[in-house]
Design a protein around this motif. Structure first.
Motif, mmCIF file in Angstrom:
data_model
loop_
_atom_site.group_PDB
_atom_site.id
_atom_site.type_symbol
_atom_site.label_atom_id
_atom_site.label_comp_id
_atom_site.label_asym_id
_atom_site.label_seq_id
_atom_site.Cartn_x
_atom_site.Cartn_y
_atom_site.Cartn_z
ATOM 1 N N GLN A 173 62.522 14.111 39.289
ATOM 2 C CA GLN A 173 63.957 14.271 39.047
ATOM 3 C C GLN A 173 64.702 14.402 40.362
ATOM 4 O O GLN A 173 64.332 15.201 41.217
ATOM 5 C CB GLN A 173 64.224 15.504 38.183
ATOM 6 N N PRO A 174 65.775 13.633 40.544
ATOM 7 C CA PRO A 174 66.557 13.761 41.782
ATOM 8 C C PRO A 174 67.118 15.170 41.937
ATOM 9 O O PRO A 174 67.396 15.863 40.950
ATOM 10 C CB PRO A 174 67.688 12.733 41.584
ATOM 11 N N LYS A 175 67.308 15.579 43.171
ATOM 12 C CA LYS A 175 67.806 16.927 43.446
ATOM 13 C C LYS A 175 69.319 17.017 43.331
ATOM 14 O O LYS A 175 69.857 18.083 43.017
ATOM 15 C CB LYS A 175 67.365 17.367 44.840
ATOM 16 N N LYS A 176 70.019 15.925 43.606
ATOM 17 C CA LYS A 176 71.477 15.968 43.602
ATOM 18 C C LYS A 176 72.049 14.763 42.856
ATOM 19 O O LYS A 176 71.472 13.680 42.863
ATOM 20 C CB LYS A 176 72.027 15.986 45.032
ATOM 21 N N PHE A 177 73.206 15.005 42.209
ATOM 22 C CA PHE A 177 73.948 13.942 41.538
ATOM 23 C C PHE A 177 75.403 14.019 41.987
ATOM 24 O O PHE A 177 75.893 15.082 42.379
ATOM 25 C CB PHE A 177 73.867 14.101 40.015
ATOM 26 N N ASN A 178 76.071 12.879 41.918
ATOM 27 C CA ASN A 178 77.468 12.794 42.343
ATOM 28 C C ASN A 178 78.370 12.707 41.108
ATOM 29 O O ASN A 178 78.593 11.640 40.567
ATOM 30 C CB ASN A 178 77.657 11.575 43.250
ATOM 31 N N ASN A 179 78.828 13.854 40.628
ATOM 32 C CA ASN A 179 79.707 13.931 39.461
ATOM 33 C C ASN A 179 79.057 13.311 38.223
ATOM 34 O O ASN A 179 79.591 12.373 37.620
ATOM 35 C CB ASN A 179 81.051 13.249 39.753
ATOM 36 N N PRO A 180 77.915 13.822 37.768
ATOM 37 C CA PRO A 180 77.277 13.276 36.567
ATOM 38 C C PRO A 180 78.148 13.497 35.330
ATOM 39 O O PRO A 180 78.751 14.555 35.167
ATOM 40 C CB PRO A 180 75.973 14.069 36.472
ATOM 41 N N ARG A 181 78.214 12.479 34.437
ATOM 42 C CA ARG A 181 79.088 12.593 33.273
ATOM 43 C C ARG A 181 78.462 12.120 31.974
ATOM 44 O O ARG A 181 79.008 12.356 30.907
ATOM 45 C CB ARG A 181 80.390 11.834 33.526
ATOM 46 N N GLN A 182 77.331 11.426 32.021
ATOM 47 C CA GLN A 182 76.670 11.015 30.787
ATOM 48 C C GLN A 182 75.169 11.023 31.003
ATOM 49 O O GLN A 182 74.681 10.690 32.083
ATOM 50 C CB GLN A 182 77.131 9.623 30.348
ATOM 51 N N ILE A 183 74.416 11.420 29.964
ATOM 52 C CA ILE A 183 72.960 11.479 30.057
ATOM 53 C C ILE A 183 72.355 10.895 28.789
ATOM 54 O O ILE A 183 72.925 11.014 27.699
ATOM 55 C CB ILE A 183 72.488 12.933 30.294
ATOM 56 N N ALA A 184 71.227 10.214 28.936
ATOM 57 C CA ALA A 184 70.501 9.632 27.800
ATOM 58 C C ALA A 184 69.023 9.912 27.997
ATOM 59 O O ALA A 184 68.518 9.917 29.126
ATOM 60 C CB ALA A 184 70.757 8.127 27.709
ATOM 61 N N ALA A 185 68.311 10.163 26.899
ATOM 62 C CA ALA A 185 66.897 10.520 26.977
ATOM 63 C C ALA A 185 66.079 9.654 26.039
ATOM 64 O O ALA A 185 66.512 9.326 24.936
ATOM 65 C CB ALA A 185 66.709 11.996 26.631
ATOM 66 N N GLY A 186 64.884 9.279 26.487
ATOM 67 C CA GLY A 186 63.951 8.519 25.672
ATOM 68 C C GLY A 186 62.619 9.231 25.616
ATOM 69 O O GLY A 186 62.555 10.463 25.626
ATOM 70 N N ARG B 70 78.579 22.189 34.578
ATOM 71 C CA ARG B 70 79.334 22.181 35.827
ATOM 72 C C ARG B 70 78.459 22.393 37.050
ATOM 73 O O ARG B 70 78.895 22.192 38.185
ATOM 74 C CB ARG B 70 80.446 23.233 35.779
ATOM 75 N N PHE B 71 77.198 22.801 36.828
ATOM 76 C CA PHE B 71 76.282 23.006 37.953
ATOM 77 C C PHE B 71 75.417 21.784 38.242
ATOM 78 O O PHE B 71 74.738 21.747 39.263
ATOM 79 C CB PHE B 71 75.389 24.222 37.693
ATOM 80 N N GLY B 72 75.418 20.805 37.314
ATOM 81 C CA GLY B 72 74.620 19.614 37.549
ATOM 82 C C GLY B 72 73.789 19.230 36.337
ATOM 83 O O GLY B 72 74.196 19.445 35.188
ATOM 84 N N VAL B 73 72.614 18.665 36.574
ATOM 85 C CA VAL B 73 71.719 18.179 35.527
ATOM 86 C C VAL B 73 70.509 19.093 35.429
ATOM 87 O O VAL B 73 69.874 19.413 36.434
ATOM 88 C CB VAL B 73 71.259 16.739 35.822
ATOM 89 N N LYS B 74 70.202 19.515 34.205
ATOM 90 C CA LYS B 74 69.039 20.372 33.970
ATOM 91 C C LYS B 74 68.220 19.791 32.831
ATOM 92 O O LYS B 74 68.771 19.383 31.811
ATOM 93 C CB LYS B 74 69.484 21.794 33.614
ATOM 94 N N CYS B 75 66.898 19.756 33.006
ATOM 95 C CA CYS B 75 65.995 19.285 31.963
ATOM 96 C C CYS B 75 64.908 20.323 31.727
ATOM 97 O O CYS B 75 64.522 21.060 32.640
ATOM 98 C CB CYS B 75 65.357 17.949 32.358
ATOM 99 N N TRP B 76 64.413 20.369 30.489
ATOM 100 C CA TRP B 76 63.358 21.319 30.158
ATOM 101 C C TRP B 76 62.496 20.718 29.054
ATOM 102 O O TRP B 76 62.875 19.770 28.396
ATOM 103 C CB TRP B 76 63.953 22.657 29.723
ATOM 104 N N GLY B 77 61.314 21.279 28.875
ATOM 105 C CA GLY B 77 60.348 20.745 27.927
ATOM 106 C C GLY B 77 59.166 20.161 28.671
ATOM 107 O O GLY B 77 58.829 20.601 29.770
#
Length: 322
Positions: A30-43, A16-23
């Motif tokens: 990485q963009p600072k802001k997203f507009n209602n993110p709902r799906q993520i995919a990683a390669g 609910r706070f947005g997109v977080k990545c680690w590793g």
């Protein structure tokens, strides 16, 4: 938690706070802001997010971006170096890969059930499974007797689909033998009416009657696997209330890249989750989080958590919901 994904050396989540990545994925691009993110995919060191503005992608080197002409994208899927999206105009793919993979065909109907992996992709369109990309093992040669397909999954060099008749698989592993053939397309006779399917690099699993049945590159001694985790060169499963691992790392020889990642420690009781990294494995049991394999990056130093409920691993790190 809205969505979560793991790539080769990193993980990302939408909450609910947005997109977080680690590793090991750099956050520089990485963009600072997203507009209602709902799906993520990683390669492989790449991430794509679907939000109300469309598809936003970034990578370590800052050169991976979604095309500007995606029309109302609705679904994302990602292989190591290629991303694909379902849009109003069909399927569009981008990245670095074979031209046959990057250029899906035009579809007569509205495609759904997008799946990509290895170097090929598939969708269900106009009540048919349509595949494209690399075809060295016949993985895109869809059988012509499928009836009302409901789901399609893609492995490294094989493909499977659920339809009114049950499960069909094709590509590598139709018959065991060969460098990429482990019987992953040879459906066991006990699989008669599965409700869900999944595919990995060289194995396939089906869920039927409250039981998970897997075949392909898995050991013969699994009798009732409840979940399977796939590492770089090893595998682990929860089977009959035990954690069982196989593949590379059944001994320790660090000069050869084996760190005991497939040697399950004694004393694991009532395991509920298992996950695998590149040279490590972890499980949740009655005592909390237990990890084994290499400790070069502190993976074995799992924190004392009161109530862990979910577990994922990247290449050399682990994350837990507690």
């Amino acid at each position: 938690m809205i969505d979560v994904a793991s790539g080769g050396n990193h993980s990302c989540a939408i909450d609910r706070f947005g997109v977080k990545c680690w590793g090991s994925l750099s956050t520089v691009h990485q963009p600072k802001k997203f507009n209602n993110p709902r799906q993520i995919a990683a390669g492989d060191r790449k991430v794509c997010v679907l939000d109300d503005d469309g598809v936003i992608c970034w990578s370590d080197d800052g050169r991976f971006a979604a095309p500007d002409d995606l029309v109302n994208p609705s679904t994302l899927a990602m292989a190591s170096h290629v991303s694909c999206a379902l849009t109003e105009t069909g399927v569009q793919c981008w990245g670095t890969g074979d031209e046959d993979f990057l250029n899906p065909p035009a579809f007569s109907g509205s495609p759904s059930s997008l799946a990509v992996g290895g170097a090929h992709g598939c969708v269900i369109a106009d009540n048919e499974v349509v595949c494209w990309g690399e075809n060295g093992s016949g993985q895109i040669d869809v059988p012509d007797n499928l009836q009302n397909p409901k789901a399609v999954v893609v492995g490294g060099s094989h493909t499977c689909a659920l339809d009114d008749q049950g499960l069909s698989c094709w590509g590598a592993g139709t018959e065991p033998g060969g460098s990429s053939s482990y019987g992953q397309s040879s459906i066991p006779v006990i699989v008669t009416n599965p409700s869900a399917i999944s595919a990995g690099l060289a194995h396939t699993c089906a869920y039927q009657g409250g039981q998970t049945i897997c075949w392909g590159r898995i050991p013969d001694y699994l009798s009732n696997p409840q979940s399977v985790a796939i590492g770089s060169w090893h595998y682990c499963a929860i089977d009959d209330n035990q954690v069982k691992c196989w593949g590379q790392g059944q001994d320790v020889n660090e000069s050869s890249g084996r760190y005991g990642e497939a040697i399950v420690p004694e004393g694991i009781t009532n395991p509920t989750h298992v996950a695998t990294g590149s040279i490590n494995s972890c499980a949740i049991d009655d005592s909390g989080v237990v990890c084994w394999g290499s400790d070069d990056y502190g993976v074995l130093e799992s924190p004392n958590l009161p109530a862990p409920t979910n577990l994922v691993m990247g290449n050399i790190h682990a994350c837990v919901i507690d």
